[in-house]
Design a protein around this motif. Structure first.
Motif, short mmCIF file in Angstrom:
data_model
loop_
_atom_site.label_atom_id
_atom_site.label_comp_id
_atom_site.label_asym_id
_atom_site.label_seq_id
_atom_site.Cartn_x
_atom_site.Cartn_y
_atom_site.Cartn_z
N ASN A 272 0.83 -1.21 0.00
CA ASN A 272 0.00 0.00 0.00
C ASN A 272 0.87 1.25 0.00
O ASN A 272 0.62 2.19 -0.77
N ALA A 273 1.89 1.27 0.86
CA ALA A 273 2.74 2.45 0.98
C ALA A 273 3.61 2.64 -0.25
O ALA A 273 3.75 3.76 -0.77
N TYR A 274 4.19 1.55 -0.74
CA TYR A 274 5.14 1.66 -1.85
C TYR A 274 4.44 1.91 -3.18
O TYR A 274 4.92 2.69 -4.01
N SER A 275 3.30 1.25 -3.41
CA SER A 275 2.63 1.31 -4.71
C SER A 275 1.41 2.23 -4.72
O SER A 275 0.70 2.28 -5.73
N GLY A 276 1.15 2.92 -3.63
CA GLY A 276 0.05 3.87 -3.59
C GLY A 276 -1.32 3.22 -3.62
O GLY A 276 -2.27 3.76 -4.21
N LEU A 277 -1.45 2.05 -2.98
CA LEU A 277 -2.72 1.35 -2.92
C LEU A 277 -3.45 1.71 -1.62
O LEU A 277 -2.87 2.34 -0.73
N SER A 278 -4.69 1.26 -1.50
CA SER A 278 -5.46 1.57 -0.29
C SER A 278 -6.26 0.36 0.17
O SER A 278 -7.38 0.50 0.65
N PHE A 279 -5.68 -0.82 0.03
CA PHE A 279 -6.36 -2.04 0.45
C PHE A 279 -6.22 -2.23 1.97
O PHE A 279 -5.36 -1.62 2.61
N ALA A 280 -7.05 -3.11 2.51
CA ALA A 280 -6.97 -3.42 3.93
C ALA A 280 -5.61 -4.05 4.24
O ALA A 280 -5.07 -4.83 3.43
N GLU A 281 -5.07 -3.72 5.41
CA GLU A 281 -3.81 -4.33 5.84
C GLU A 281 -4.13 -5.65 6.52
O GLU A 281 -4.08 -5.79 7.75
N ALA A 282 -4.50 -6.62 5.71
CA ALA A 282 -4.92 -7.94 6.17
C ALA A 282 -4.44 -8.96 5.15
O ALA A 282 -4.12 -8.61 4.01
N PRO A 283 -4.37 -10.23 5.54
CA PRO A 283 -4.00 -11.26 4.56
C PRO A 283 -4.91 -11.17 3.34
O PRO A 283 -6.15 -11.11 3.48
N THR A 284 -4.33 -11.15 2.16
CA THR A 284 -5.08 -10.82 0.94
C THR A 284 -4.69 -11.77 -0.19
O THR A 284 -3.54 -12.19 -0.29
N LEU A 285 -5.67 -12.08 -1.04
CA LEU A 285 -5.40 -12.82 -2.27
C LEU A 285 -5.61 -11.91 -3.47
O LEU A 285 -6.63 -11.20 -3.56
N PHE A 286 -4.63 -11.91 -4.37
CA PHE A 286 -4.76 -11.30 -5.69
C PHE A 286 -5.08 -12.46 -6.64
O PHE A 286 -4.33 -13.44 -6.67
N VAL A 287 -6.13 -12.33 -7.43
CA VAL A 287 -6.61 -13.45 -8.25
C VAL A 287 -6.82 -12.97 -9.68
O VAL A 287 -7.21 -11.80 -9.90
N ASN A 325 -3.38 -3.96 -14.36
CA ASN A 325 -1.93 -3.74 -14.45
C ASN A 325 -1.39 -3.10 -13.17
O ASN A 325 -0.28 -3.43 -12.72
N ALA A 326 -2.16 -2.18 -12.59
CA ALA A 326 -1.72 -1.55 -11.34
C ALA A 326 -1.63 -2.58 -10.22
O ALA A 326 -0.70 -2.55 -9.40
N LEU A 327 -2.58 -3.51 -10.20
CA LEU A 327 -2.58 -4.55 -9.18
C LEU A 327 -1.35 -5.44 -9.30
O LEU A 327 -0.64 -5.68 -8.32
N ARG A 331 2.17 -6.23 -7.12
CA ARG A 331 2.62 -7.58 -6.73
C ARG A 331 4.06 -7.79 -7.16
O ARG A 331 4.87 -8.33 -6.39
N HIS A 332 4.41 -7.40 -8.37
CA HIS A 332 5.78 -7.60 -8.85
C HIS A 332 6.79 -6.72 -8.12
O HIS A 332 7.96 -7.05 -8.06
N ASP A 333 6.31 -5.62 -7.55
CA ASP A 333 7.20 -4.73 -6.79
C ASP A 333 7.26 -5.10 -5.31
O ASP A 333 7.75 -4.31 -4.50
N ALA A 334 6.81 -6.30 -4.97
CA ALA A 334 6.76 -6.70 -3.55
C ALA A 334 8.13 -6.64 -2.89
O ALA A 334 8.25 -6.23 -1.73
N TYR A 335 9.17 -7.04 -3.62
CA TYR A 335 10.53 -7.04 -3.05
C TYR A 335 10.93 -5.62 -2.62
O TYR A 335 11.44 -5.40 -1.51
#
Length: 469
Positions: A272-287, A325-327, A331-335
């Motif tokens: 969220n902080a690095y990529s400018g997202l606003s999702f819940a800070e909880a375990p999450t699945l990207f599908v 693509n933003a999603l 994910r690819h910028d996780a590192y």
């Protein structure tokens, strides 16, 4: 593990000197010995210390690779094939010195057989460049390890990534390779037929060999049709276990999900902080789902029903390309998002893989381990095939921190092996995972050594990787 204890091996000074002179005479400006460029070709994006080669050569053709290997074979000089340098386990280090063979100039698409859904490429082409080339054919190459890696490097490390749950890994998508083996002889492992019972499966021997058996000069790949529709979405869960159990039931239900990625609460905070997202800070699945409009809608509804059983937030999905693509960029910028949690600390990125039925157990026990030792270690994973990564942040100048980090990685690998898993789902062995491969395979490593000695009697191809001779 003791990565700081990885030492330089013995050097063939006479042979290296002779090879440097011959390569300089043959390649001129395409052979470099400056410290900066040698350091670039030993750089590792993880904790393993760099070990520089003595020179870097840039071949233009398979014939030039043959000449390089012939020189190295004659003088007993190590060769380390280099793609883009994105591997994580010290694969491109030169513990015995030698020559880095940079394949970036060998980046051509040699042949596309659209009616057969395959292509042949030189090893230096990156996966993104290949897919740009293929775009007008209606085909694409689906393996996506995140980094814009070279196809040769992806084949050599048996890479996979976010699409592996649907399309498999490199071992499933390489039909044949050509490779230059000891003495400078080029071989071809197979033809383009989709199946063959003709002798040993030499293609799969080279795929995943990490450059220890020869240098790839071409790779023949399976291709896929670009889906009519691609839809992606996100949902959050009360716990990591709930997210993992959703993945397990989704796979066991036969829903043809294309990507299903797990990010734990700390990873979501970082992303969220690095990529400018606003999702819940909880375990999450990207599908993500691939297909036509009807099938994608059906699969999304089926997945949403399963996720709801495990207490998920509403499954938000979209077919909008920019939003998807933003999603996946996040994910690819996780590192890099992980590193941003504590910019002053080093990061040790490691992976394991377990049978899908044990994924929840392994991730939950790893979370407990992280909490018990007060570690900063976000988790992200290709959950659909039981593979997950831990990015452990620590002070690499503090001996106590180093010992704590290494002890954690040892426990993580032991945990995966105890669940009949593997010490690496996709990073490969390189230098960093060598002790764990011994624990995983035991005496089977002797058979690998026999193969290595038979194909590379002078031990010139990427020595000091996978196992000790």
């Amino acid at each position: 593990m003791a990565l700081k204890a990885i030492k330089a091996g013995s050097r063939n000074e006479t042979g290296i000197t002779a090879a440097l002179q011959l390569l300089n005479a043959r390649f001129g400006d395409r052979f470099q010995t400056g410290e900066a460029i040698r350091a670039q070709h030993a750089h590792s994006t993880t904790y393993i210390p760099a070990q520089l080669p003595d020179g870097v050569v840039f071949p233009d053709s398979a014939q030039e690779v043959e000449a390089i290997v012939a020189i190295a074979s004659e003088h007993g000089v190590p060769l380390i094939a280099f793609g883009t340098g994105s591997s994580l386990e010290g694969h491109i280090n030169a513990p015995h010195g030698g020559i880095s063979v940079d394949m970036s100039r060998m980046d051509k698409v040699l042949e596309v057989n659209a009616s057969d859904f395959d292509c042949t490429v030189e090893p230096g082409i990156t996966r993104e460049a290949l897919n740009v080339y293929l775009r007008d054919t209606g085909l694409f190459f689906p393996i996506d390890p995140g980094a814009n890696a070279s196809i040769g490097g992806m084949a050599s490390t048996r890479a996979s990534g976010t699409n592996a749950v649907r399309y498999g890994t490199m071992k499933d998508n390489v039909l044949a390779v050509t490779a230059v083996t000891a003495g400078g002889r080029q071989i071809r492992t197979a033809h383009r037929a989709k199946k063959s019972s003709a002798g040993y499966d030499l293609t799969r021997l080279f795929v995943g060999a990490e450059g220890t058996l020869g240098i790839l000069t071409s790779v023949t790949l399976k291709l896929q049709g670009i889906p009519e529709m691609i839809a992606g979405g996100v949902c959050a869960f009360p716990s990591v276990g709930d997210a993992c159990n959703t993945v397990i039931l989704t796979i066991q239900s036969g829903i043809p999900v294309a990507r299903i990625e797990l990010l734990d609460a700390l990873q979501m905070k970082a992303s969220n902080a690095y990529s400018g997202l606003s999702f819940a800070e909880a375990p999450t699945l990207f599908v993500e789902f691939h297909g036509n409009a009807e099938s994608v809608a059906l699969q999304s509804r089926q997945f949403a029903e399963i996720a709801a059983e495990f207490g998920s937030s509403p499954f938000q999905w979209t077919a909008n390309t920019e939003e998807r693509n933003a999603l996946w960029k996040a994910r690819h910028d996780a590192y890099w998002a992980q590193k941003s949690l504590a910019p002053g600390l080093a990061i040790l990125s490691t992976d394991v893989c377990v049978p899908i039925s044990r994924l929840a157990d392994c991730v939950e026990e790893t979370h407990e381990d992280i909490a018990a030792h007060n570690l900063i270690a976000p988790i992200v994973g290709h959950a659909g095939d039981g593979n997950f990564h831990v990015g452990l942040l620590f002070d690499d100048k503090n001996n106590a921190d180093i010992a704590t980090a290494e002890a954690f990685v040892e426990r993580l690998n032991a945990r995966a092996l105890a669940m009949d898993g593997t010490c690496t789902g996709e990073h490969g062995i390189g230098q960093g995972k060598m002790p764990f491969l011994q624990a995983e395979l035991g005496d089977t490593l002797d058979l690998m050594r026999q193969i290595k000695r038979a194909l590379d009697p002078g031990n010139i191809f990427n020595p000091g990787k996978i196992f000790n001779m």
